[in-house]
Structures are given as C-alpha cells and as structure tokens.
Design a protein around this motif. Structure first.
Motif, short mmCIF file in Angstrom:
data_model
loop_
_atom_site.label_atom_id
_atom_site.label_comp_id
_atom_site.label_asym_id
_atom_site.label_seq_id
_atom_site.Cartn_x
_atom_site.Cartn_y
_atom_site.Cartn_z
N ILE A 145 0.84 -1.20 0.00
CA ILE A 145 0.00 0.00 0.00
C ILE A 145 0.87 1.25 0.00
O ILE A 145 0.62 2.21 -0.74
N ARG A 146 1.94 1.21 0.83
CA ARG A 146 2.82 2.37 0.86
C ARG A 146 3.47 2.61 -0.49
O ARG A 146 3.62 3.75 -0.95
N ALA A 147 3.84 1.52 -1.16
CA ALA A 147 4.47 1.64 -2.48
C ALA A 147 3.52 2.31 -3.47
O ALA A 147 3.90 3.23 -4.21
N VAL A 148 2.27 1.88 -3.46
CA VAL A 148 1.31 2.47 -4.40
C VAL A 148 1.11 3.95 -4.09
O VAL A 148 1.03 4.79 -4.98
N LYS A 149 1.08 4.27 -2.78
CA LYS A 149 0.93 5.68 -2.42
C LYS A 149 2.11 6.52 -2.89
O LYS A 149 1.98 7.70 -3.20
N LEU A 150 3.27 5.88 -2.92
CA LEU A 150 4.46 6.61 -3.38
C LEU A 150 4.55 6.68 -4.90
O LEU A 150 5.48 7.24 -5.45
N GLY A 151 3.59 6.08 -5.58
CA GLY A 151 3.58 6.23 -7.04
C GLY A 151 3.86 4.95 -7.81
O GLY A 151 3.97 4.99 -9.04
N ALA A 152 3.99 3.81 -7.11
CA ALA A 152 4.16 2.56 -7.85
C ALA A 152 2.88 2.27 -8.61
O ALA A 152 1.79 2.58 -8.12
N CYS A 153 2.98 1.69 -9.81
CA CYS A 153 1.74 1.46 -10.54
C CYS A 153 1.14 0.12 -10.17
O CYS A 153 -0.05 -0.10 -10.40
N ASP A 154 1.94 -0.77 -9.59
CA ASP A 154 1.40 -2.08 -9.23
C ASP A 154 2.38 -2.77 -8.28
O ASP A 154 3.51 -2.32 -8.12
N TYR A 155 1.96 -3.85 -7.66
CA TYR A 155 2.87 -4.66 -6.86
C TYR A 155 2.55 -6.11 -7.09
O TYR A 155 1.41 -6.46 -7.44
N ILE A 156 3.54 -6.97 -6.94
CA ILE A 156 3.27 -8.40 -6.96
C ILE A 156 3.99 -9.02 -5.76
O ILE A 156 4.99 -8.46 -5.28
N THR A 157 3.47 -10.13 -5.28
CA THR A 157 4.07 -10.73 -4.09
C THR A 157 4.86 -11.97 -4.47
O THR A 157 4.52 -12.70 -5.40
N LYS A 158 5.93 -12.14 -3.72
CA LYS A 158 6.79 -13.30 -3.91
C LYS A 158 6.16 -14.52 -3.24
O LYS A 158 5.56 -14.35 -2.16
N PRO A 159 6.31 -15.72 -3.70
CA PRO A 159 6.90 -16.04 -5.00
C PRO A 159 5.89 -15.78 -6.12
O PRO A 159 4.71 -15.88 -5.90
N PHE A 160 6.40 -15.42 -7.29
CA PHE A 160 5.45 -15.14 -8.38
C PHE A 160 5.88 -15.88 -9.64
O PHE A 160 7.05 -16.25 -9.79
#
Ligand SMILES: Nc1ncnc2c1ncn2[C@@H]1O[C@H](COP(=O)(O)OP(=O)(O)OP(=O)(O)O)[C@@H](O)[C@H]1O
Ligand SMILES: [Mg+2]
Length: 484
Positions: free
Chosen positions: A111-126
């Motif tokens: 959530i913090r990453a998206v607030k900082l401007g990340a367009c998406d996140y994925i979780t390990k393992p992927f």
C-alpha cells in the motif's frame, strides 16, 4: 510460456518488437543475483530490453541516467530499499512505471508503495506470467495517457493557427496580427465576405489567448429571433416572461472568463444595440426580470460580412456600439485576391477529403489547377472546400481533372471577361476606377500592396483615390455582376 499478446496496446514509444510489444526498456532491481537473472532472461525472451541493478542505489542512478520505461524492484535490499528508490525517482520526468515486488503477506508495504507512485505490486513467490500481466497493464495505461495527450494537442491545434492555411502576404499579415492582439482583452471586429474564415480566425484568437481554457461561446445574431436574442444573451429570472419557468443564465455569463463570438453582428436588432453597449461598457449584465447585475469578464469578438459602416450611415447600426466593438479590426480579404492561397488550400482540403473518403486520389491535374486559379470564388474558402469534397467524391483515378469540378466553374473559364463590361458601356476611366477599387478591396484596403499589384506607384494611387473620393460613386456604372 504464453503471453497475453492480444492485451498489448501500441504505444508511441517506437516500433513494435518481434513479440508484438512496443519496444520497452525495463530495469530489474534486486540484490539477489539469481532472481535478477531469472527475471531478465524471461523478460528478454518476451522481447523487452532488460537491464539490471544489484541494489536500490545503483537502480536510482540508472533511472536518473534516463531511457528506462519501467522498473521492477524488490523491496528489501541492503543499501536502499524499494520504497526509498520510489521516493528518489519520483522527481525524474517522465517518471518510469514502477512495479514493486514484496514479500508474501506484507500488504502494508504494498500500500505504501502504491501511495508513493508505484503502478502495481506483486508478491513473492510469483510466476513470470503475473509479472507480464502487470507490465502489460502499465503499458496500456501509458498508451492511453499518450493518446489523451495527443488528442488534447490536436484539439488545441484544430482551434489554433496550424489549421489556418495562408501563404499570401495578406494572410501572413493576419497571422502576425492575431499573434499580436490575442493576448489583449480589447474587443475585435472580424470582417470579410462570406466564407473567408471569420469564425476560424475568431476561434484561433481565442485559442491563442490567455482565455483559451475558458469557454468560447458562439452566437449567430441573424439566426435568433429578436425577442429571444435578448434573453439568450442576457439571461432571465424565473417569471420574467410567460415561458420563463426557471432562471436562465445568459450567454454572457456562460462565456465568463472566455470569449463571446457575436456572428453576423450587422443583424443585431436596433433596440438591442444599446443593451449590448451597456454590457460592454459596464462589464456587467442585468438578466431580464432580475434587479441585480452580474459581473462578467468577457472578450467580445464580433464578425460580419456586411458593410457595417454603411449601416452606420444609414442609421441601422449605432455608432457608439460600432466603436466599442471595433477596437481592433481584422479584415479577411476575399479568396480571389489571394492567389497564393488557392492551391495551398486546395491541397489541404484534398488531403482531408482523401483521408475521410479513403479514396486513392493523389493530386490535381494542371488543367484543373488552372481553373481553380482563374475562378473568382464568390463563396470564398467555403466554396473551395465544397468543390474539393465534391471533386474527390467524383474522381475516378488518382488525379482530379476539370470534369470533376462544378460545371459553373468550368464555364466561367470560357467567358470573355471584358464582354460584360463592354455590354454595359464602361468608359476607360470607369473601368479603371472599378478595377482599382476592386484590387484595393481585395488587398483589405492596404494601399501599398494594392499599388504593387496594380503596377502603380503609391503617389499615383493616392491621387486617383482622392479624385474618386471627390466624385460621387454613382456616376460610375455598376461593376458587371459576376455570374455564380
Ligand atoms: N485560411 C483557411 N484555411 C483553412 N480553412 C479555412 C480557411 N478559411 C476558411 N476556411 C474554412 O472555410 C469554411 C468557412 O470558414 P468560416 O466559417 O470561418 O467563414 P466565415 O467567414 O465565418 O463565413 P460566413 O460569413 O459565411 O459565416 C470553414 O470550413 C473553414 O474551416
Ligand atoms: Mg461565419
């Protein structure tokens, strides 16, 4: 591994690669060497150009050097973590898309990453397919943004000057004048025969002005019945007249902060003229039936294809209003006097008509060009525009010939131009006067250019004009009426 090819939109960033994706540079940031190499290999096999960085610090440096479209970054790294990397590259313009790879269960970080401007996140393992999906989503968003920016640009251009064709000295002067006066708030009067581009110029003036992000409201004074025009312009309060069941804001209020284009101003009914004058003088409107005035900041551009000064002398147009509107005048000369523009406009309209119709028409035959150049264009640019549309619709091959032009234009070519003058019994002096006055009119009253065109020196032209001014116009036979 399968990739969702059909999801891949084209973007403006270069030719597509063999995979069908647009060329995209991806930076993979991870302190784990195995992970870096695995992601790099798989993304490369999908046609991406991939670089790697072994830590956040190196990643930031690489992004700042430019050319990276998208970053895939791990969060936990010893020197600088993924969130700090995001913070540091936020100032890079344009900021690359960032996809953050978080550990399983660390939704907070995501959530913090998206607030900082990340367009998406994925979780390990992927799986690599998950990453590809996320990348494709980011690219689709980019292509949408590029498209929106392109369309916005196009709208501006459409209203701006790029759209006005004019190679002739007269039009070049008009372009310069538009640039000079667009920033001012002074009211403007645009004059010229029908179809010479008055509305186009009015829109360009607005688009070039500091008011460009505010409304451009156009009203045709000739098209609205007198009794309605007043309430259209000024608005009314509920109950002001029998059909006024609600308050209605007038066009002046609608155009607040922007431009009000009063087309065919010569047709403004006499009783309305003092009311318009009052609005222009006071900068406020008093809607019908309302006892309170509303302040408005509106620049008025009026247009007419009539001889307003004559209406002034005939008492059909108020002098005070005329001077209020005519602070700056732009006169558009008729097309027949702008030889340099005829073919340029014909080409411009041809390209547009071809794009619309999808026909394979490429150019004009020389014989057709001659007709275009020799024609007198009573309907000016609008007539040319229509003639080109028609010609493209009729053309059978790659070229437009005389047979594709309206018959009236073809006939005109065979006419003896002097025949009607002879038939009307013009003397040489009368003919000369007609000719000089016509050229002067075509040159928008510019005596220097008229003299040049007539092959006279300016003094001679001035002398002749003084003579004409001294002798009443009706001693001269009327000009031969141009057939249409
Ligand atoms: N210089 C030009 N370059 C490109 N297109 C033009 C030019 N002048 C006029 N046109 C086109 O010709 C058509 C007529 O122009 P416009 O409506 O501005 O004329 P007008 O002077 O307002 O005519 P009217 O007096 O009949 O209202 C429009 O489609 C306009 O886009
Ligand atoms: Mg018009």
């Amino acid at each position: 591994m399968s990739s969702p090819e059909s999801n891949v939109p084209p973007t403006a960033s270069g030719p597509p690669t063999a995979s069908g994706r647009p060329r995209t540079s991806i930076l993979v940031v991870d302190d784990d060497a195995d992970m870096r190499e695995w992601v790099k290999e798989d993304l490369e096999s999908e046609g991406f150009v991939v670089e790697t960085a072994a830590g956040g610090r190196a990643g930031v440096q690489r992004v700042k050097a430019g050319g990276i479209d998208l970053v895939v970054s791990d969060v936990k790294m010893p020197d600088l973590d993924g969130l700090d990397l995001l913070r540091e590259i936020r100032e890079v313009a344009p900021m690359p898309f960032v996809i953050i790879v978080t550990g399983f269960g660390s939704i907070d970080t995501a959530i913090r990453a998206v607030k900082l401007g990340a367009c998406d996140y994925i979780t390990k393992p992927f799986k690599i397919d998950q990453l590809l999906l996320s990348i494709d989503k980011a690219l689709a968003e980019r292509s949408l943004k590029t498209e929106v920016a392109r369309l916005r640009e196009e709208v501006h251009r459409r209203d701006g000057m790029d759209n006005i064709i004019g190679r002739s000295p007269a039009m070049q002067e008009i372009f310069a004048l538009i640039r000079r006066v667009s920033a001012s708030h002074a009211n403007l009067l645009v004059t010229g025969e029908s179809g010479t581009g008055k509305e186009l110029v009015a829109r360009a003036l607005h688009a070039q002005s500091p008011r460009k992000n505010r409304p451009f409201v156009a009203v045709n004074c000739a098209a609205i019945p007198e009794n309605l025009l007043e309430s259209e312009l000024l608005g009314y309060a509920r109950g002001a007249h029998s059909t006024a069941s609600t308050d209605r804001q007038g066009l002046f209020v609608e155009a607040d902060g922007g431009t009000l284009f009063l087309d065919e101003i010569a047709e403004l009914p006499l009783p309305l003229q003092p009311k318009l004058l009052r609005v222009l003088q006071d900068g406020e409107v008093r809607p019908l039936g309302m006892n309170r005035a509303v302040r408005v900041d509106v620049r008025v551009i009026a247009a007419t294809n009539r001889d307003l000064e004559r209406r002034l002398h005939e008492g059909r147009f108020r002098e005070d209003l005329y001077y209020r509107l005519n602070v700056i005048q732009i006169h558009l000369p008729p097309l027949r006097g702008r030889q340099e523009d005829i073919l340029a406009l014909a080409e411009h309209f041809l390209a547009r008509a071809v794009a619309r119709s999808g026909k394979q028409v490429r150019n004009w035959r020389e014989s057709a060009k001659k007709i275009l150049l020799g024609y007198h264009w009573p309907g000016n640019v609008r007539e040319l525009e229509n003639a080109v549309e028609r010609a493209v619709a009729l053309a059978e091959g790659e070229f437009i010939g005389p047979e594709d032009l309206p018959p009236s234009m073809q006939e005109r070519r065979n006419q003896d131009r002097l025949a009607s003058a002879v038939a009307q019994g013009f003397t040489l002096d009368q003919l000369e006067r007609e000719y000089i006055e016509r050229v002067l009119e075509i040159e928008g009253g510019n005596k220097t250019r008229a003299a040049l065109r007539l092959g006279l020196d300016r003094k001679t032209l001035y002398r002749k004009l003084e003579e004409y001014a001294a002798s009443p116009r009706d001693t001269v036979a009327k000009a031969p009426d141009e057939p249409t």
